[in-house]
Design an enzyme around this catalytic site. Sequence first.
Site, PDB file in Angstrom:
ATOM      1  N   HIS A   1       4.725   0.393   0.846  1.00 15.09           N
ATOM      2  CA  HIS A   1       5.148  -0.393   2.015  1.00 15.09           C
ATOM      3  C   HIS A   1       4.163  -1.505   2.326  1.00 15.09           C
ATOM      4  O   HIS A   1       3.001  -1.459   1.902  1.00 15.09           O
ATOM      5  CB  HIS A   1       5.303   0.510   3.242  1.00 15.09           C
TER       6      HIS A   1
ATOM      7  N   GLU B   1       3.751   7.744   8.563  1.00 16.72           N
ATOM      8  CA  GLU B   1       3.702   6.846   9.713  1.00 16.72           C
ATOM      9  C   GLU B   1       5.099   6.379  10.080  1.00 16.72           C
ATOM     10  O   GLU B   1       6.065   6.608   9.333  1.00 16.72           O
ATOM     11  CB  GLU B   1       2.809   5.639   9.395  1.00 16.72           C
TER      12      GLU B   1
ATOM     13  N   HIS C   1       0.212   5.740   1.002  1.00 15.63           N
ATOM     14  CA  HIS C   1      -0.720   6.750   1.521  1.00 15.63           C
ATOM     15  C   HIS C   1      -0.441   8.118   0.898  1.00 15.63           C
ATOM     16  O   HIS C   1       0.698   8.434   0.566  1.00 15.63           O
ATOM     17  CB  HIS C   1      -0.583   6.875   3.039  1.00 15.63           C
TER      18      HIS C   1
ATOM     19  N   ARG D   1      -4.422   0.659  -1.961  1.00 16.65           N
ATOM     20  CA  ARG D   1      -3.896  -0.695  -2.064  1.00 16.65           C
ATOM     21  C   ARG D   1      -3.303  -0.899  -3.453  1.00 16.65           C
ATOM     22  O   ARG D   1      -3.983  -0.712  -4.461  1.00 16.65           O
ATOM     23  CB  ARG D   1      -5.035  -1.673  -1.807  1.00 16.65           C
TER      24      ARG D   1
ATOM     25  N   GLN E   1       0.810  -1.212   0.000  1.00 15.13           N
ATOM     26  CA  GLN E   1       0.000   0.000   0.000  1.00 15.13           C
ATOM     27  C   GLN E   1       0.842   1.260   0.000  1.00 15.13           C
ATOM     28  O   GLN E   1       2.059   1.221   0.178  1.00 15.13           O
ATOM     29  CB  GLN E   1      -0.908  -0.014   1.230  1.00 15.13           C
TER      30      GLN E   1
HETATM   31 ZN    ZN Z   1       0.513   2.151   5.999  1.00 12.05          ZN
END
Ligand code: ZN
Length: 319
Positions: free
Chosen positions: A173, A116, A98, A193, A96
């Site tokens: 990642h 993240e 972001h 995704r 995935q």
């Molecule tokens: Zn993630």
Amino acid sequence: MYNEPIFLEPEFKERIWGGTKLKEIFNYDIPSQETGECWGISGHANGPNRIKNGPLAGKTLGEAWEQHRELFSNEEGEEFPLLVKILDSKKDLSVQVHPDDQYARDVENETYGKTECWYVIDCEEGSEIIFGHHAKGKEELTSMVQNGQWDKLLRKIPVKPGDFFYVPSGTIHAIGEGIQILETQQSSDITYRVYDYDRVGQDGQKRELHLDHSLNVTTVPHEDPLLKREASAIDGLRYEKLVEEDYFTVFLWELEGRSKEITLQRYRLMSVLDGRGRITIDGVDYSFKKGDHFIVPSTVQSYTVTGKAKIITSHSNKA
Ligand code: ZN
């Protein structure tokens, strides 16, 4: 004045890749054998935590953020900025990526994008993550994705307990199977995704992919963030800065004994990974143990921590 820690009731998420380690390691009361995520510190609408103690008991963290900004350094922002989760991947997570804040606002009408970071709590021997990709330019990325050349495209890295990864928005990642991590992230639930190993769910369907969005937001070529972990120790507390970046600063605390007086002027997020202890504020003790998540509000002038424990602690870097 609000002068105590804010303990939170965790929220659990069942995932097709989840397992039972959240119970085995943290003794959480998980909803099923496929529990993937514990949202420990969350103001997000998709899994807000309730406050367990004190004058705000029963309210959600999101409500506290809206109504009592003085507890949170009077920080600006529509929503509580960070989200802390513990993940257990019995199986591989989907590959995935972001979006950043701008893309999240413009395209998804959401407040935050998602940068993240992960602290590896434990993993099986030989565990791997996917972190970044090998495409040299956008065209190559697009053709490798469209032709399903996953082995050539995806960059795999071995992991071991104690490793730390900073994952800026735009990084492709995936957490591999057999890994438990603590994730500190921007409070966002937008995931694009890229590849799901062609798995089908219980309904016989493959989960949806989001290739257009993925190609729009992926950073090409991949760049590894330079991380410099810095450790120091004072009295009973060894503390290691894992990352200090645009959105958050994250530390690993290893407590053994009693810390000196801590006077950070910002509110602080705390997640106890191991052991037990107590936080003392104005002579009053509040005990904590493995699996607890709490916030020290910015109205607390100073405090000490005592015990034997391992804690991941963070604060927001927004003004
Ligand atoms: Zn993630």
